[in-house]
Design a protein around this motif. Structure first.
Motif, PDB file in Angstrom:
ATOM      1  N   VAL A   1       0.850  -1.191   0.000  1.00 28.69           N
ATOM      2  CA  VAL A   1       0.000   0.000   0.000  1.00 28.69           C
ATOM      3  C   VAL A   1       0.884   1.240   0.000  1.00 28.69           C
ATOM      4  N   SER A   2       0.332   2.336  -0.512  1.00 30.41           N
ATOM      5  CA  SER A   2       1.090   3.585  -0.564  1.00 30.41           C
ATOM      6  C   SER A   2       0.405   4.657   0.274  1.00 30.41           C
ATOM      7  N   MET A   3       1.199   5.371   1.069  1.00 28.25           N
ATOM      8  CA  MET A   3       0.672   6.520   1.832  1.00 28.25           C
ATOM      9  C   MET A   3       1.214   7.818   1.275  1.00 28.25           C
ATOM     10  N   GLN A   4       1.654   7.728   0.026  1.00 24.49           N
ATOM     11  CA  GLN A   4       2.203   8.904  -0.659  1.00 24.49           C
ATOM     12  C   GLN A   4       1.071   9.903  -0.886  1.00 24.49           C
ATOM     13  N   ALA A   5       1.410  11.183  -0.726  1.00 21.50           N
ATOM     14  CA  ALA A   5       0.413  12.236  -0.937  1.00 21.50           C
ATOM     15  C   ALA A   5       1.107  13.431  -1.573  1.00 21.50           C
ATOM     16  N   GLU A   6       0.321  14.303  -2.198  1.00 22.29           N
ATOM     17  CA  GLU A   6       0.961  15.494  -2.745  1.00 22.29           C
ATOM     18  C   GLU A   6       0.053  16.703  -2.540  1.00 22.29           C
ATOM     19  N   ILE A   7       0.694  17.853  -2.366  1.00 22.88           N
ATOM     20  CA  ILE A   7      -0.026  19.124  -2.290  1.00 22.88           C
ATOM     21  C   ILE A   7       0.621  20.034  -3.328  1.00 22.88           C
TER      22      ILE A   7
ATOM     23  N   GLY B   1       1.636  19.731  -6.278  1.00 23.02           N
ATOM     24  CA  GLY B   1       2.809  19.239  -7.008  1.00 23.02           C
ATOM     25  C   GLY B   1       3.994  18.888  -6.140  1.00 23.02           C
ATOM     26  N   ILE B   2       3.869  19.154  -4.812  1.00 22.73           N
ATOM     27  CA  ILE B   2       4.952  18.755  -3.902  1.00 22.73           C
ATOM     28  C   ILE B   2       4.589  17.386  -3.329  1.00 22.73           C
ATOM     29  N   SER B   3       5.493  16.420  -3.503  1.00 28.70           N
ATOM     30  CA  SER B   3       5.183  15.055  -3.098  1.00 28.70           C
ATOM     31  C   SER B   3       5.705  14.767  -1.693  1.00 28.70           C
ATOM     32  N   PHE B   4       4.890  14.065  -0.903  1.00 25.55           N
ATOM     33  CA  PHE B   4       5.259  13.660   0.460  1.00 25.55           C
ATOM     34  C   PHE B   4       5.277  12.134   0.505  1.00 25.55           C
ATOM     35  N   ASP B   5       6.334  11.542   1.025  1.00 23.39           N
ATOM     36  CA  ASP B   5       6.432  10.077   1.083  1.00 23.39           C
ATOM     37  C   ASP B   5       5.263   9.485   1.849  1.00 23.39           C
TER      38      ASP B   5
ATOM     39  N   TYR C   1      15.392  19.297   0.486  1.00 21.07           N
ATOM     40  CA  TYR C   1      14.093  18.979   1.102  1.00 21.07           C
ATOM     41  C   TYR C   1      13.027  19.940   0.573  1.00 21.07           C
ATOM     42  N   ASN C   2      11.937  19.404   0.033  1.00 26.06           N
ATOM     43  CA  ASN C   2      10.841  20.303  -0.385  1.00 26.06           C
ATOM     44  C   ASN C   2       9.581  20.019   0.430  1.00 26.06           C
ATOM     45  N   ASN C   3       9.743  19.245   1.516  1.00 23.64           N
ATOM     46  CA  ASN C   3       8.571  18.879   2.347  1.00 23.64           C
ATOM     47  C   ASN C   3       8.601  19.618   3.669  1.00 23.64           C
ATOM     48  N   VAL C   4       9.038  20.878   3.629  1.00 22.52           N
ATOM     49  CA  VAL C   4       9.119  21.724   4.817  1.00 22.52           C
ATOM     50  C   VAL C   4       8.128  22.868   4.650  1.00 22.52           C
ATOM     51  N   ILE C   5       7.190  22.993   5.575  1.00 20.74           N
ATOM     52  CA  ILE C   5       6.174  24.051   5.504  1.00 20.74           C
ATOM     53  C   ILE C   5       6.545  25.163   6.474  1.00 20.74           C
TER      54      ILE C   5
END
Ligand SMILES: O=C(O)c1[nH]c(=O)[nH]c(=O)c1Cl
Length: 310
Positions: free
Chosen positions: A1-7, A9-13, A92-96
């Motif tokens: 299963v995948s818990m990958q998500a994106e907002i 165009g930014i992808s989160f593992d 890192y592009n998963n920093v808000i």
């Protein structure tokens, strides 16, 4: 299963992040989350200048959640701007980057600096801090929100999310969604803590936190049904291109599953992360994976927004 998500165009593992404010005030805090099983990290909401915040005791963990009146203690905008730029240049592009101005003018000042910076990650505008003395929440002043968004989008063209307070009347969902739908908002994050609750120690007959006579924002199990309703309510009303982050009452894989059923693309964990630390991301990832396997879902899109009603 995948818990990958994106907002946008930014992808989160995986879809699990910390909630702004919880163990995310220092570079060490932030790196600890970034190198954990979390799918990404959110900074403590920044104000223009560094702040000490309210007097302690200002947060108390409780059997059913938490109460806090931190008062926006943080190292100031430049500290977090520097951190997110450094993380970005490290790949890192998963920093808000979360910002919470003490006034709309401060919001605009920080967003102008971000606009001129090289940061092209997600920015989360916190409209819902309930604990700054004498400062009403912008999120409950619809005219102020509309005015502010109009000013922001005259110049801001990066990815902007809005951290909203909980609403409790359907006409408020209608009105707030109608305002947000007018602007290129990237996502809505519901909810912030339920403002100005009061927790008492009946033995000492005293409020458990010091600021504001013991009034503070509630999180944890207290917040989950309200959080789910806000995620669902905004998902049903916002344009499909505006995505949802679900925050409030998450302490298990099943809680994450429920937020995704209501429409959440990503989720943020506050109170429970505060008490458990980064191992919670491993635990909840495993729990959600087991639930998805059990239910025969392979990816989040298989059940996102698919809550059934009777
Ligand atoms: O008191 C705080 O710092 C605080 N506490 C919250 O529960 N939500 C917020 O957005 C903020 Cl900014």
């Amino acid at each position: 299963v995948s818990m990958q998500a994106e907002i946008a165009g930014i992808s989160f593992d995986n879809l699990l992040l910390n909630a702004a404010g919880i163990r995310c005030s220092t570079v060490q805090d932030l790196n600890s989350i970034l190198t954990s099983e979390a799918g990404g990290v959110v900074t403590k909401s920044a104000t223009v200048e560094e702040r000490a915040g309210n007097e302690s005791p200002r947060m108390r963990a409780l059997p059913l959640g938490s109460i806090n009146s931190m008062g926006l203690p943080n190292h100031g905008f430049d500290y977090y701007m520097a951190y997110v730029l450094k993380a970005q240049s490290a790949g890192y592009n998963n920093v808000i980057l979360s910002v919470a101005g003490l006034s709309p003018a401060d919001d605009l000042l920080m967003l102008r600096e971000i606009q001129q910076s090289g940061f092209d990650g997600l920015v989360e505008l916190n409209l819902s801090c309930p604990n700054v003395k004498g400062k009403p929440q912008v999120g409950y002043d619809f005219a102020a929100v509309e005015q502010l968004l109009g000013e922001i989008f005259k110049f801001f063209d990066k990815r902007l999310g809005l951290k909203l307070p909980p609403y409790f009347d359907l006409t408020q969902f209608d009105e707030m969604a109608a305002i947000i739908n007018q602007y290129p908002v990237t996502y809505v994050n519901s909810i912030n803590s339920i403002g100005n609750g009061l927790v008492i120690d009946p033995v000492t007959e005293t409020a458990v936190i010091k600021p504001k006579g013991g009034f503070g924002g509630l999180g944890g199990e207290y917040a989950k049904p309200t959080a789910l309703a806000n995620v669902r309510g905004f998902r049903q009303r916002l344009k499909p291109e505006i995505q949802m982050i679900g925050t409030g009452g998450i302490k298990s894989g099943m809680d994450v599953f429920e937020h995704v059923l209501c429409g959440a693309d990503l989720v943020q964990i506050g109170t429970a992360f505060g008490s458990e630390g980064t191992p919670i991301f491993d635990r909840i990832s495993q729990e959600l994976q087991d639930i998805m396997i059990e239910k025969g879902y392979r990816r989040l899109a298989d059940f996102r927004g698919k809550l059934k009603t009777l």
